[in-house]
Design an enzyme around this catalytic site. Structure first.
Site, PDB file in Angstrom:
ATOM      1  N   ASP A 178       0.905  -1.232   0.138  1.00 19.44           N
ATOM      2  CA  ASP A 178       0.059  -0.011   0.092  1.00 19.44           C
ATOM      3  C   ASP A 178       0.821   1.265   0.168  1.00 19.44           C
ATOM      4  OD1 ASP A 178      -2.323   1.739   0.782  1.00 19.44           O
ATOM      5  OD2 ASP A 178      -3.392  -0.189   0.711  1.00 19.44           O
ATOM      6  N   LYS A 284      -4.868  -1.762  -6.556  1.00 16.97           N
ATOM      7  CA  LYS A 284      -5.956  -0.935  -5.796  1.00 16.97           C
ATOM      8  C   LYS A 284      -5.542   0.465  -6.114  1.00 16.97           C
ATOM      9  CE  LYS A 284      -6.799   0.500  -1.062  1.00 16.97           C
ATOM     10  NZ  LYS A 284      -6.433   0.555   0.519  1.00 16.97           N
ATOM     11  N   ASP A 286      -6.972   4.155  -5.806  1.00 17.24           N
ATOM     12  CA  ASP A 286      -7.549   4.900  -4.365  1.00 17.24           C
ATOM     13  C   ASP A 286      -7.718   6.388  -4.669  1.00 17.24           C
ATOM     14  OD1 ASP A 286      -8.614   5.191  -1.978  1.00 17.24           O
ATOM     15  OD2 ASP A 286      -6.832   4.524  -1.073  1.00 17.24           O
ATOM     16  N   ASP A 346     -13.057   4.145   5.393  1.00 19.09           N
ATOM     17  CA  ASP A 346     -12.050   3.282   5.845  1.00 19.09           C
ATOM     18  C   ASP A 346     -12.342   2.872   7.269  1.00 19.09           C
ATOM     19  OD1 ASP A 346     -10.404   3.946   3.902  1.00 19.09           O
ATOM     20  OD2 ASP A 346      -8.624   4.563   4.744  1.00 19.09           O
TER      21      ASP A 346
END
Length: 438
Positions: A178, A284, A286, A346
């Protein structure tokens, strides 16, 4: 789109039993059903209004409002009514409901179509099914670095957890790095000092029989990045000629990459082609709301068209076989683009969000909106309820694990695996195994 609201319907309601479902603009926007006497969740400061809600849209006191979708259960035994955008990927009207005594007055600032059904989730499911979206592929199981290491993740942290997956016999398909591997937002191919080789770590992950995944925020640019310094013409402008402001996060203001600029589009495509060539096949992406902000672009296209074309550019670069997870994304304009979608704010190691703003990290807001958007799962994409955290330091970890399990969606562990106690290991293994079966 005009913000002049025209009447749509007047519906008799039982004020004691009626409920309204508001659909929020993007992943982090609160979405769910309320009693008529409830105060719906609203932004508590201007920055979060930009980063987590529909920018430029203010809801009057005492009104309910859905972005492209609003449903009403009158509470008197009559059918549930749903109002929806006829072409939700291109135009997303705001739909407003105000109660006057025993009558709900519904209005919208664009065209809507009406549906009826027998329950709020059921009519939402029927509407989603009517769109004819191809059923999503099953999601892989994932380990994600974010909720243990945040932006301080190192290459050594990834190696430690890779070894722990084998030691603990955890059925993890994808090891996803991440935020924190990159030098700056926008400088995606330049490593931070905490990583030695992006391709090298992908090779290590794959050598252990797992897939390599990686995070980006493809439409955001740090004003201090090399990209912003070298190519200011690649950034979206505001009406006054300055750089479009996409809110503030990571302690600094955020700019927006203009993917309608041919050179900026080629740069972004090259980023994703490079990552794919290095062995990453789970992405991912975002903070996608930024790509749908209204601004002055190189090519004069509608913001939602620019957003969809930007995502299609990414998909073309990574290939149809790669897995694409959206987050912080405008929900209705994303239909048909993703394998999986974050459907809530989140989560966090704590239950309550900052300032009680239900767009902010916390288990309670993640549960509220995740449950409210359960209708999307398997119909628009695989729902991502956000990561499982099962380490002892996590508040109410049993409750959070139960929520992740109940959604039946994407299952991702986000602990330092060696910090798990027996309950944490067993719960993580059970939910990951269930994820594989789903």
């Amino acid at each position: 789109m005009s913000h002049s609201f025209a009447p749509v319907a007047a519906v008799s309601v039982d004020p004691a039993n009626a409920r309204v479902h508001e659909e929020g603009w993007q992943s982090w926007s609160p979405s769910g059903s309320y009693a008529l006497g409830d105060q719906p969740y609203r932004p508590t400061n201007p920055n979060w209004a930009t980063v987590c809600y529909r920018p430029g849209v203010t809801v009057p006191e005492g009104a309910f409002q859905g972005e492209g979708l609003l449903a009403l259960d009158p509470g008197d035994g009559t059918p549930v009514r749903l109002w929806a955008a006829p072409d939700p990927v291109r135009e997303v009207p705001s739909i407003r409901l105000v109660v006057d005594g025993t009558v709900a007055q519904v209005s919208a600032d664009g065209p809507v179509k009406e549906w009826t059904g027998t329950g709020i989730q059921a009519v939402l499911e029927e509407w989603a099914a009517s769109l004819g979206v191809r059923p999503p592929r099953p999601a892989p199981t994932v380990w994600c670095s974010w909720y243990e290491y945040f932006t301080e993740v190192t290459e050594d942290d990834i190696h430690e957890n890779l070894r722990a997956m084998d030691t603990l016999d955890l059925p993890i398909d994808v090891v996803q790095i991440d935020d924190g591997y990159q030098k700056a937002l926008g400088d995606w191919l330049t490593l931070s000092g905490r990583f030695r080789s992006r391709a090298g770590i992908a090779d290590t992950i794959r050598a252990r029989g797992r897939r390599a995944g990686i995070w980006t925020a493809p439409f955001l640019v740090d004003p201090a990045s090399d990209l912003a310094a070298e190519h200011p013409e690649w950034l979206v402008r505001d009406a006054e000629g300055g750089f479009l402001h996409a809110g503030r996060n990571w302690g600094h203001d955020l700019n927006v990459l203009d993917t309608t600029h041919p050179e900026a589009a080629e740069y972004l495509a090259d980023v994703f082609r490079t990552l794919r060539a290095e062995g990453y096949d789970y992405f991912k992406v975002d903070f996608l709301y930024a790509g749908a902000l209204h601004g002055v672009r190189h090519t004069a296209v509608d913001a939602l068209q620019a957003y969809r074309e930007g995502i299609e550019l990414i998909r073309e670069a990574i290939g149809l076989d790669a897995y694409l997870l959206g987050c912080g994304a405008p929900i209705l304009p994303s239909i048909g683009l993703f394998d999986a979608m974050r459907v809530s704010p989140d989560t966090a190691p704590h239950r309550r969000p900052e300032a009680d703003d239900y767009s902010q990290p916390g288990q309670d807001p993640a549960e509220f909106t995740g449950a409210g958007r359960q209708w999307q799962h398997g119909r628009l994409w695989v729902n991502d309820p956000d990561c499982l955290m099962a380490r002892p330091a996590v508040e109410t970890r049993e409750r959070w694990a139960a929520h992740v399990e109940a959604t039946g969606g994407l299952t991702a562990s986000s602990d330092r695996l060696l910090s798990l106690d027996q309950w944490g290991v067993e719960t993580t293994r059970r939910l990951l195994t269930r994820g594989i079966e789903c």
